[in-house]
Design an enzyme around this catalytic site. Sequence first.
Site, PDB file in Angstrom:
ATOM      1  N   LYS A  90      46.547  21.254   4.341  1.00 54.39           N
ATOM      2  CA  LYS A  90      46.193  22.466   3.582  1.00 54.39           C
ATOM      3  C   LYS A  90      47.190  23.553   3.904  1.00 54.39           C
ATOM      4  O   LYS A  90      47.475  23.826   5.068  1.00 54.39           O
ATOM      5  CB  LYS A  90      44.784  22.936   3.991  1.00 54.39           C
ATOM      6  CG  LYS A  90      44.321  24.161   3.226  1.00 54.39           C
ATOM      7  CD  LYS A  90      43.709  23.786   1.894  1.00 54.39           C
ATOM      8  CE  LYS A  90      43.560  24.962   0.936  1.00 54.39           C
ATOM      9  NZ  LYS A  90      44.780  25.212   0.113  1.00 54.39           N
ATOM     10  N   GLN A 111      50.580  26.946  10.176  1.00 59.52           N
ATOM     11  CA  GLN A 111      49.401  26.696   9.350  1.00 59.52           C
ATOM     12  C   GLN A 111      48.425  25.754  10.053  1.00 59.52           C
ATOM     13  O   GLN A 111      47.209  25.907   9.941  1.00 59.52           O
ATOM     14  CB  GLN A 111      49.839  26.098   8.006  1.00 59.52           C
ATOM     15  CG  GLN A 111      48.785  26.148   6.928  1.00 59.52           C
ATOM     16  CD  GLN A 111      48.659  27.525   6.271  1.00 59.52           C
ATOM     17  OE1 GLN A 111      49.649  28.177   6.009  1.00 59.52           O
ATOM     18  NE2 GLN A 111      47.443  27.953   6.018  1.00 59.52           N
ATOM     19  N   LYS A 126      52.765  22.960   4.430  1.00 60.31           N
ATOM     20  CA  LYS A 126      53.377  24.048   3.666  1.00 60.31           C
ATOM     21  C   LYS A 126      54.394  23.442   2.737  1.00 60.31           C
ATOM     22  O   LYS A 126      54.899  22.341   3.003  1.00 60.31           O
ATOM     23  CB  LYS A 126      54.073  25.043   4.596  1.00 60.31           C
ATOM     24  CG  LYS A 126      54.185  26.426   4.013  1.00 60.31           C
ATOM     25  CD  LYS A 126      52.910  27.210   4.228  1.00 60.31           C
ATOM     26  CE  LYS A 126      52.936  28.536   3.498  1.00 60.31           C
ATOM     27  NZ  LYS A 126      51.847  29.404   3.991  1.00 60.31           N
ATOM     28  N   GLY A 165      48.783  29.129  -3.028  1.00 58.83           N
ATOM     29  CA  GLY A 165      49.916  30.037  -3.201  1.00 58.83           C
ATOM     30  C   GLY A 165      50.450  30.557  -1.880  1.00 58.83           C
ATOM     31  O   GLY A 165      49.870  30.352  -0.812  1.00 58.83           O
ATOM     32  N   ASP A 166      51.571  31.212  -1.966  1.00 57.72           N
ATOM     33  CA  ASP A 166      52.177  31.980  -0.876  1.00 57.72           C
ATOM     34  C   ASP A 166      53.143  32.942  -1.592  1.00 57.72           C
ATOM     35  O   ASP A 166      52.962  33.189  -2.791  1.00 57.72           O
ATOM     36  CB  ASP A 166      52.883  31.039   0.119  1.00 57.72           C
ATOM     37  CG  ASP A 166      53.276  31.728   1.425  1.00 57.72           C
ATOM     38  OD1 ASP A 166      52.408  31.885   2.301  1.00 57.72           O
ATOM     39  OD2 ASP A 166      54.445  32.132   1.583  1.00 57.72           O
ATOM     40  N   SER A 381      40.202  29.688   0.852  1.00 58.61           N
ATOM     41  CA  SER A 381      40.643  28.457   0.176  1.00 58.61           C
ATOM     42  C   SER A 381      39.749  27.290   0.590  1.00 58.61           C
ATOM     43  O   SER A 381      39.390  26.443  -0.235  1.00 58.61           O
ATOM     44  CB  SER A 381      42.083  28.125   0.552  1.00 58.61           C
ATOM     45  OG  SER A 381      43.001  28.853  -0.237  1.00 58.61           O
TER      46      SER A 381
HETATM   47  O1  2IT Z   1      49.862  31.433   4.716  1.00 55.35           O
HETATM   48  C1  2IT Z   1      48.769  31.069   4.245  1.00 55.35           C
HETATM   49  O2  2IT Z   1      47.778  30.875   4.958  1.00 55.35           O
HETATM   50  C2  2IT Z   1      48.681  30.869   2.796  1.00 55.35           C
HETATM   51  N1  2IT Z   1      49.686  31.054   2.117  1.00 55.35           N
HETATM   52  C3  2IT Z   1      47.406  30.417   2.160  1.00 55.35           C
HETATM   53  C4  2IT Z   1      47.239  28.951   2.273  1.00 55.35           C
HETATM   54  C5  2IT Z   1      46.047  28.391   1.546  1.00 55.35           C
HETATM   55  O3  2IT Z   1      45.953  27.149   1.539  1.00 55.35           O
HETATM   56  O4  2IT Z   1      45.230  29.126   1.007  1.00 55.35           O
END
Ligand code: 2IT
Length: 450
Positions: A90, A111, A126, A165-166, A381
């Site tokens: 994720k 992450q 990621k 997203g990011d 999320s």
């Molecule tokens: O940096 C992060 O935690 C995000 N871009 C969100 C990642 C997500 O899976 O919602």
Amino acid sequence: MSKYVDRVIADLKKKNANEPEFLQTVEEVYSSLAPVVDAHPEYEKAALLERMAEPERVIQFRVTWVDDAGKVQVNRGFRVQYNSAIGPYKGGLRFAPSVNLSIVKFLGFEQTFKDSLTTLPMGGAKGGSDFDPRGKSDGEVMRFCQSFMTELYRHIGPDVDVPAGDLGVGGREIGYLYGQYRRIRGAFENGTITGKGLSYGGSLVRPEATGFGAVYYLQEVLRHEGEEVKGKNIALAGFGNVAWGAATKIAQLGGKAVTLSGPDGYIYDPDGVTTKEKLDFMLQMRASGHDKVQDYADKFHCEFVPGKKPWERKVDIVMPCATQNDVNLEEAKKIVNNHIKYYIEVANMPTTNEALVYLMGQKDMIVAPSKAVNAGGVAVSGLEMSQNAEHICWTAEEVGERLHNIMKNIYDSSVAAAEEYGLGYNLVAGANIAGFKKVADAMLAQGICY
Ligand code: 2IT
């Protein structure tokens, strides 16, 4: 410092010499873990630090698309599936010209710990591309997203890997990515991607979640000091989705976000980014694609300082919400010279290691780490995944309350983890330790598989 940690970091420096951002984050996290690995020799026996530093899988692919002028464009796509010991991979997708393997690996490594801290069952990943969304038409963005997904779809799924997203990937891009996924799969498997629009399975509060979560975490830090958000002047960096969510929650609680920053400089608004008009304008600025924060100063007649960062301002709290390495040693010294007590990281790795060590060494400063502070985004999320799996939609109150509880829990478990290992009130080490322990225990329990 533990010999095991030293040895692993030295080996990684040799092996990954061309990945500076990745090395920076591993060094930051692993140096916090010394007391833990010393107390648990079984971790070294299972080579846990070596295994956690190596992604389970790295996918790199070609993304070809045709621009509006009919020219064929080629970009590089990535998905780094870091760790799935506690749940499906994720993490977000980032579209920016700076994206390379080192950046995606640093983000995926972070992450893994962040997702673990949320207490939800999510592994770490990621991805992204060096595609530059600036100046692209809507049609170009759509064609790029479709091409990107035409490769990515084979690597993801609701129980496999769930992107979101990011930077450079917002609601519009998620829509195009999901549409193409749905077409190729021939199924409405919307638990495969989060950050979706409400009409096709998105969660209420997801757009606000990272910024709101950051301010909920800040409230816990302030409570520890007998203080509150009300009446505080807060310097934010960035002007995207995260800064917007933070400014919104700060305003609701009676505080003031007085700065925003962009690649062009920063704005200083002593009245605060507090009204609906100003907060809505932030969203418009982002959607315009100009990537300039000066537009805010022009619209609301406040000061714009070109080419500088907001850290030179005397405020009560700073919250860097922009991108990595926004605060180096020189900028950190300005923050200390202004006697600012609260340094609350929000963006992923906004502080260089040198600056972080310097700030944490200040007797009167409290430093909170981004992997805890910004975990509200991925936490919601995770809640979106639960709603999709059950085919239900929670109310904004239900989601908001869960988010608030998760953020409190992250703060409490970080404080407890640092105390348990004799590190005192250390939110940075505490988050690293708490995030690590859950993943480490899951890996140990599952044997030498990955
Ligand atoms: O940096 C992060 O935690 C995000 N871009 C969100 C990642 C997500 O899976 O919602």
